[in-house]
Design an enzyme around this catalytic site. Sequence first.
Site, PDB file in Angstrom:
ATOM      1  N   CYS A  78       9.615   1.879   3.428  1.00 21.67           N
ATOM      2  CA  CYS A  78      10.525   0.788   3.786  1.00 21.67           C
ATOM      3  C   CYS A  78      11.942   1.323   3.959  1.00 21.67           C
ATOM      4  CB  CYS A  78      10.499  -0.296   2.733  1.00 21.67           C
ATOM      5  SG  CYS A  78      11.146   0.285   1.182  1.00 21.67           S
ATOM      6  N   LYS A 108      -1.057  -7.412  -9.134  1.00 21.14           N
ATOM      7  CA  LYS A 108      -2.031  -7.512  -8.048  1.00 21.14           C
ATOM      8  C   LYS A 108      -1.622  -6.462  -7.030  1.00 21.14           C
ATOM      9  CE  LYS A 108      -2.874  -8.658  -4.364  1.00 21.14           C
ATOM     10  NZ  LYS A 108      -3.251  -7.611  -3.376  1.00 21.14           N
ATOM     11  N   SER A 164       5.532  -6.910   3.246  1.00 20.95           N
ATOM     12  CA  SER A 164       6.080  -7.242   4.564  1.00 20.95           C
ATOM     13  C   SER A 164       6.853  -8.565   4.510  1.00 20.95           C
ATOM     14  CB  SER A 164       4.945  -7.336   5.580  1.00 20.95           C
ATOM     15  OG  SER A 164       4.048  -8.349   5.195  1.00 20.95           O
ATOM     16  N   GLU A 187      -4.922  -3.840  -2.016  1.00 21.49           N
ATOM     17  CA  GLU A 187      -6.371  -3.614  -2.033  1.00 21.49           C
ATOM     18  C   GLU A 187      -6.757  -2.373  -1.223  1.00 21.49           C
ATOM     19  OE1 GLU A 187      -4.593  -5.927  -0.662  1.00 21.49           O
ATOM     20  OE2 GLU A 187      -5.499  -6.842   1.123  1.00 21.49           O
ATOM     21  N   ARG A 188      -5.743  -1.761  -0.548  1.00 23.02           N
ATOM     22  CA  ARG A 188      -6.099  -0.614   0.294  1.00 23.02           C
ATOM     23  C   ARG A 188      -6.107   0.710  -0.467  1.00 23.02           C
ATOM     24  NH1 ARG A 188      -2.486  -1.953   5.444  1.00 23.02           N
ATOM     25  NH2 ARG A 188      -1.750  -3.742   4.292  1.00 23.02           N
ATOM     26  N   GLU A 233       9.637  -3.946  12.831  1.00 20.18           N
ATOM     27  CA  GLU A 233       9.317  -2.799  11.986  1.00 20.18           C
ATOM     28  C   GLU A 233       7.987  -2.233  12.479  1.00 20.18           C
ATOM     29  OE1 GLU A 233       8.038  -3.677   7.912  1.00 20.18           O
ATOM     30  OE2 GLU A 233       9.298  -2.018   7.228  1.00 20.18           O
ATOM     31  N   PHE A 272       0.812  -1.222   0.000  1.00 25.31           N
ATOM     32  CA  PHE A 272       0.000   0.000   0.000  1.00 25.31           C
ATOM     33  C   PHE A 272       0.840   1.263   0.000  1.00 25.31           C
ATOM     34  CE2 PHE A 272       1.001  -0.059   4.517  1.00 25.31           C
ATOM     35  CZ  PHE A 272       1.133   1.287   4.799  1.00 25.31           C
TER      36      PHE A 272
HETATM   37  P1  NAD Z   1       1.675  -6.603   3.006  1.00 26.03           P
HETATM   38  O1  NAD Z   1       2.724  -7.650   3.081  1.00 26.03           O
HETATM   39  O2  NAD Z   1       0.561  -6.651   3.987  1.00 26.03           O
HETATM   40  O3  NAD Z   1       0.984  -6.630   1.555  1.00 26.03           O
HETATM   41  C1  NAD Z   1       1.731  -6.680   0.373  1.00 26.03           C
HETATM   42  C2  NAD Z   1       0.933  -7.413  -0.686  1.00 26.03           C
HETATM   43  O4  NAD Z   1       0.716  -8.760  -0.256  1.00 26.03           O
HETATM   44  C3  NAD Z   1      -0.451  -6.810  -0.932  1.00 26.03           C
HETATM   45  O5  NAD Z   1      -0.713  -6.821  -2.315  1.00 26.03           O
HETATM   46  C4  NAD Z   1      -1.378  -7.738  -0.188  1.00 26.03           C
HETATM   47  O6  NAD Z   1      -2.653  -7.824  -0.764  1.00 26.03           O
HETATM   48  C5  NAD Z   1      -0.674  -9.076  -0.286  1.00 26.03           C
HETATM   49  N1  NAD Z   1      -0.982  -9.940   0.851  1.00 26.03           N
HETATM   50  C6  NAD Z   1      -1.301  -9.557   2.109  1.00 26.03           C
HETATM   51  N2  NAD Z   1      -1.536 -10.635   2.886  1.00 26.03           N
HETATM   52  C7  NAD Z   1      -1.352 -11.716   2.101  1.00 26.03           C
HETATM   53  C8  NAD Z   1      -1.432 -13.122   2.347  1.00 26.03           C
HETATM   54  N3  NAD Z   1      -1.748 -13.608   3.536  1.00 26.03           N
HETATM   55  N4  NAD Z   1      -1.173 -13.954   1.325  1.00 26.03           N
HETATM   56  C9  NAD Z   1      -0.849 -13.482   0.116  1.00 26.03           C
HETATM   57  N5  NAD Z   1      -0.753 -12.156  -0.169  1.00 26.03           N
HETATM   58  C10 NAD Z   1      -1.000 -11.279   0.814  1.00 26.03           C
HETATM   59  O7  NAD Z   1       2.432  -5.194   3.059  1.00 26.03           O
HETATM   60  P2  NAD Z   1       1.807  -3.740   3.195  1.00 26.03           P
HETATM   61  O8  NAD Z   1       1.307  -3.549   4.586  1.00 26.03           O
HETATM   62  O9  NAD Z   1       0.911  -3.438   2.072  1.00 26.03           O
HETATM   63  O10 NAD Z   1       3.124  -2.847   2.980  1.00 26.03           O
HETATM   64  C11 NAD Z   1       4.017  -2.519   4.011  1.00 26.03           C
HETATM   65  C12 NAD Z   1       5.215  -3.437   4.039  1.00 26.03           C
HETATM   66  O11 NAD Z   1       5.877  -3.426   2.785  1.00 26.03           O
HETATM   67  C13 NAD Z   1       6.264  -3.017   5.043  1.00 26.03           C
HETATM   68  O12 NAD Z   1       6.754  -4.160   5.703  1.00 26.03           O
HETATM   69  C14 NAD Z   1       7.346  -2.384   4.193  1.00 26.03           C
HETATM   70  O13 NAD Z   1       8.640  -2.405   4.749  1.00 26.03           O
HETATM   71  C15 NAD Z   1       7.280  -3.235   2.986  1.00 26.03           C
HETATM   72  N6  NAD Z   1       7.868  -2.568   1.831  1.00 26.03           N
HETATM   73  C16 NAD Z   1       9.096  -3.006   1.415  1.00 26.03           C
HETATM   74  C17 NAD Z   1       9.732  -2.378   0.362  1.00 26.03           C
HETATM   75  C18 NAD Z   1      11.064  -2.841  -0.114  1.00 26.03           C
HETATM   76  O14 NAD Z   1      11.435  -2.481  -1.221  1.00 26.03           O
HETATM   77  N7  NAD Z   1      11.816  -3.624   0.655  1.00 26.03           N
HETATM   78  C19 NAD Z   1       9.094  -1.308  -0.291  1.00 26.03           C
HETATM   79  C20 NAD Z   1       7.828  -0.899   0.144  1.00 26.03           C
HETATM   80  C21 NAD Z   1       7.233  -1.545   1.215  1.00 26.03           C
END
Ligand code: NAD
Length: 502
Positions: free
Chosen positions: A281, A173, A226, A176-177, A383, A149
Site C-alpha cells: 500500500c 480475521k 482495499s 483467506e489467501r 490503484e 493478503f
Molecule cells: P481486500 O479488501 O480484498 O481484503 C481485505 C480483507 O477484507 C480480507 O480479510 C478479506 O477477506 C476481507 N473482505 C474481502 N471482501 C470482503 C467483503 N465483500 N466483505 C467483507 N470483507 C471482505 O484487500 P486485499 O486484496 O487483501 O489487500 C490489498 C489492498 O489492501 C490494497 O488496496 C492495499 O492498498 C490495501 N492495503 C492498505 C494498507 C494501508 O495501511 N492503508 C496496508 C496494506 C494493504
Amino acid sequence: MKTIGHFVNGMHYDGDSDRISAVFNPATGVQTAAVRLATKAEIDSVVELAASAQTAWGTTPPAKRAQVMFRFRDLLNRHIDELAELLSAEHGKTLADAKGEIARGIEVVEFVCGIPQLLKGEYSGQVAGGVDSYSMRQAVGVVAGITPFNFPAMVPLWMYPVSLACGNAFVLKPSERDPSVVLRIAELLHDAGLPAGLFHVVNGDKEAVDALLDNPQIDAVSFVGSTAIGEYIYARGTANGKRVQALCGAKNHMVIMPDADMNQVVDALMGAGYGSAGERCMAISVAVPVGEDTAERLIEKLTPRIHALNVAPYTDPASDMGPVISKQALERIKGYIAEGEAAGAKLVVDGRGLKLQGYEEGYFLGGCLFDEVTTDMSIYQNEIFGPVVSVVRTGEYEEAVEMINAHEYGNGTAIFTRDGDTARDFCSRVRIGMVGVNVPIPVPVAYHSFGGWKRSLFGDHHIHGMEGVRFNTQLKTMTTRWPSGIRDGAVFNFHTGSDTQA
Ligand code: NAD
C-alpha cells in the site's frame, strides 16, 4: 490436500463449516491447501469466549501483560526463518522481504513491551480547593481485526499486540489467501504465556466479517485492505456503534526535482515500485519528474534497470520480486495495462511476455513502465497493485503538488530533491498522511503511527504507536475530593477551577 482451520481458545480448531476457499502457491499456480470459512455461529461463539476472557485481562497489571509481549518478541525472533518460509510459500514475496515484514511487526511488539509507560495517565492536584483530577486509559473490550493478503504477518502485528497489551481481547480475521503464517504466530503468542480466550484467529470471508461487524460484543474494528471494502466496513461498523479504523488503498506519487541525484532516485524507485511485485500500500506507482530534462534522464536510467529485474520465485535467493498473489490479480493488472495503452500512454517496458521455465502456471509479470500518462487515465486514477509504474511529466513543482492533492487517495508520497526549501514546503502543503524526503517508502516506525488521509483511511485514528494505544483504549477522567468531611451545602452554580472553598 491440507485443510486449514482456525485458532481458538489457545488451540487449533478445524471448524465445522463446509464452505472453503483455495490457497495457492502463486509461483506455481498449484493449490496447496483449502481454508475453512467460518460461519456466523462460529464467529459468535468465538466472540463470546473473547468477551468472557477480557474482563480479567483488562484488570491484569499492565506490567504483567508486558511480560507476555517480551516473551512473544523473543519467540518471533527465534522463529523468523520458519515464519518467512510459511509466508512466502503462500504470498510469493522473496524471503528477504518476508523477513523484513516480520521484523517490522516485531518492532510493534517491542513498542508495547513498554505498555505500563504508554498507559500512564495525567494527574493534576488541587484543580479546585481540595479537589484533584486524574485520567486513565482503559481497554475498549473486544477488538476485531480484518487484514489483507499483502502483509499477512506484519499488518496483523500492527493491531493485536497493541490491543492485547492495552487489556483487550482480540479476534483476527486474516486474509483467506495466505492464512498459514498468522496461525503459526498465534501458537507462538500462546507459547509466550497469553492466557487462552484472549486471542483468536478465524478464517473466513464476507459472512465472517459481517458477523463481526454485527456482533454487539465487538467494541472496535481495525481494518486494513482495499478502499471499497474498508468504506463498507466503516459504514456498517459505525452504524452498529463500534469504533472503526479502516486503512485502505493508495496511489503514491514520487516527485523528482531537477536537482535530485538521479542514481539515488532510480535505486529508490526500483525498490518502491517493483519490490513485492508492487503489492504494497506504500508502493510508489506514480513518478512525477519536474521538467522535461528530468523526465528524459529518469526514463533513460530507469528503463534498463527494469529490464534487468530478476523476477523469480522466493526459493531463488537472487529473486528481486516474485509473482502477484492470484490469477485474478494478474488478469486485473494486465487489464489495466491494456487500458493504459488504449488511452494513449506509452508502454516503455512491457512485462506481460515474461515466462519462467518450470513456473509457466505461476502468476508472474515482469516490471512495467508507462510514460506520458495523464491524470484522466484509469492507470493513473486507480490503484493497480502490481509491478506497474506510471510516469506523469510536469513542468512545474507547483503542478506536482496540485496533482497529488487532487488525487482521491492520500496514503504516502515522497519527494527527491537536494533543496531544503522545496522539501519543507512539500511536507507542509501536501495532503497525504505519510511523507518521505529522499525516502521512497516512508512507513513510520512502530513508535510513530501509520495511516493515510482522504480515501486511504476512514476513521480518526492511525494505527500502532500512540494512535494505536488511543484507538484501543477509552479515556476516563476522575475528579476527586479529599478529605471527605468538608460540607459546603448544596451548590447550584457551575463549579470553576477558581473555587476555593477548602
Ligand atoms: P481486500 O479488501 O480484498 O481484503 C481485505 C480483507 O477484507 C480480507 O480479510 C478479506 O477477506 C476481507 N473482505 C474481502 N471482501 C470482503 C467483503 N465483500 N466483505 C467483507 N470483507 C471482505 O484487500 P486485499 O486484496 O487483501 O489487500 C490489498 C489492498 O489492501 C490494497 O488496496 C492495499 O492498498 C490495501 N492495503 C492498505 C494498507 C494501508 O495501511 N492503508 C496496508 C496494506 C494493504
